[in-house]
Design an enzyme around this catalytic site. Structure first.
Site, short mmCIF file in Angstrom:
data_model
loop_
_atom_site.label_atom_id
_atom_site.label_comp_id
_atom_site.label_asym_id
_atom_site.label_seq_id
_atom_site.Cartn_x
_atom_site.Cartn_y
_atom_site.Cartn_z
N HIS A 86 31.64 6.03 39.84
CA HIS A 86 32.80 5.18 40.18
C HIS A 86 33.27 5.51 41.59
CE1 HIS A 86 36.06 2.50 38.52
NE2 HIS A 86 36.55 2.84 39.71
N HIS B 256 33.97 3.22 45.25
CA HIS B 256 33.98 1.94 45.94
C HIS B 256 33.54 2.10 47.39
CE1 HIS B 256 35.83 -0.44 42.73
NE2 HIS B 256 36.54 0.66 42.46
N HIS C 202 35.93 -3.06 35.44
CA HIS C 202 37.16 -2.29 35.36
C HIS C 202 38.01 -2.83 34.20
CE1 HIS C 202 35.99 -1.00 39.30
NE2 HIS C 202 37.13 -0.42 39.58
N GLU D 146 43.34 0.38 32.95
CA GLU D 146 44.08 1.28 33.81
C GLU D 146 45.48 0.72 34.04
OE1 GLU D 146 43.61 3.85 37.90
OE2 GLU D 146 43.04 1.74 37.97
N ASP E 257 38.54 5.76 45.08
CA ASP E 257 38.76 5.43 46.50
C ASP E 257 39.34 6.66 47.23
OD1 ASP E 257 38.19 2.48 46.57
OD2 ASP E 257 39.80 2.46 45.09
#
Length: 345
Positions: free
Chosen positions: A16, A18, A203, A206, A285
């Protein structure tokens, strides 16, 4: 304190991460200077920006910062630099297999279109993989804020490059604000991807709770779920994830940075593990959240009290949840066993 093994030396897969969010803070500053782009203080201070994306205003600020950083990637050299540096950073974190997620739409305007953009990323990935020793594959991701027909276009593009080796496409994802768009409307794109052998890696769970995870389970048939942490709020949803052996790409650092949980102790990592869920820790990220892959394992050790055997099991789970070739998985799992058998320092 008892001696502990080096977490950066623990072999692991990173599932995971980006594309834009993988950038080093110094790199986004350098690229902005090259292209004459003004950066807000939040991207130049040297500290992660304060974010709270659980409401619309907070998400808008997060997305604005992300879009500004993304606008700094404009040339072939920029793409190659970003990919190589991401691979170098992952190598330092003990990542031996990386599946980096990219939406070519975001860069196509500067790089000649969707196909040239994806082909450039794939070539950059091959080169970076050869230089660093990290096996790197690509997840093509659609965005919830765009039309579902755009997602089908990306799925058809992705399946032209399907494979299981470095520099190939191994999965199809769906990212951006979970509160936008209807998950069911993206089912057609995911069907195209799955029929070609790509992993389904959307995704979910969350910013929204277990009801959203349930819709994702029903509509997109995920092999992995990006985040998925809030599935713990409904035991029936979590049980489905466990029974279907779906890997959760859990990112404790970003969960806290975005305000999903007030502190690292509140991230339900142990609840997921105790339920038997397959978990792969990810950095999401790092540019905006300030934590990389080893930091996630450090949180698991120092905050959640996982011992080295449990941390090795997490690394093994990340490897099993990857789309690495079987022989690569076997080798990496053996290396995890060797790490655990080594003497603590």
């Amino acid at each position: 304190m008892a001696a502990q093994r080096d977490l950066a030396a623990l072999p692991k897969a990173h599932l995971h991460l980006h594309f834009t969010g993988s950038m080093r803070p110094a790199t986004v500053i350098d690229l902005a200077h090259q292209h004459g782009i003004h950066l807000p203080d939040a991207l130049t201070s040297g500290q992660p920006p304060e974010l709270h994306a659980t409401d619309e205003k907070g998400w808008f600020r997060f997305q604005r910062l992300y879009d500004i950083a993304r606008s700094c990637v404009r040339t072939e050299d920029d793409v190659r630099r970003l990919v190589l540096e991401a691979a170098q950073d992952d190598a330092r974190d003990g990542s031996r297999w990386l599946e980096i997620q990219v939406d070519p739409t975001s860069y196509a305007v500067h790089l000649g279109g969707l196909t040239p953009t994806l082909e450039l990323v794939l070539d950059a990935v091959k080169v970076a993989s050869a230089r660093t020793g990290v096996g790197i594959a690509v997840v093509v991701a659609a965005s919830r804020i765009r039309h579902p027909l755009d997602a089908r276009t990306l799925a058809r593009l992705a399946v032209q490059y399907v494979g299981d080796g470095p520099g190939e496409v191994v999965g199809f994802g769906l990212s951006n604000d979970e509160r936008r768009g209807r998950t069911e409307d993206f089912a057609g794109a995911f069907r195209i991807a799955r029929n070609a052998g790509l992993a389904s890696v959307p995704h979910s769970g969350e910013l929204l709770g277990p009801d959203h995870v349930q819709v994702t389970l029903d509509a997109l048939a995920p092999d992995r779920i990006g985040h998925g942490v809030r599935s713990v709020e409904d035991p029936r949803v979590l049980e489905q994830i466990v029974q279907r052996e779906i890997t959760l790409e859990t990112c404790p650092g970003s969960n806290v940075a975005l305000g999903v949980y007030p502190e690292a102790e509140a991230v339900p990592l142990r609840t997921l593990l105790d339920a038997g869920a397959r978990v792969a820790l990810g950095a999401d990220d790092p540019l905006l959240f300030g934590t990389r892959l080893t930091d996630q394992y450090r949180i698991a050790r120092e905050v959640h009290g996982l011992d080295d055997a449990a941390l090795a099991a997490l690394a093994a789970s990340s490897i099993r949840g990857s789309r690495a070739p079987d022989d690569v998985k076997r080798g990496l799992l053996g290396d995890v066993d060797a790490w655990l058998a080594s003497d603590p320092t």
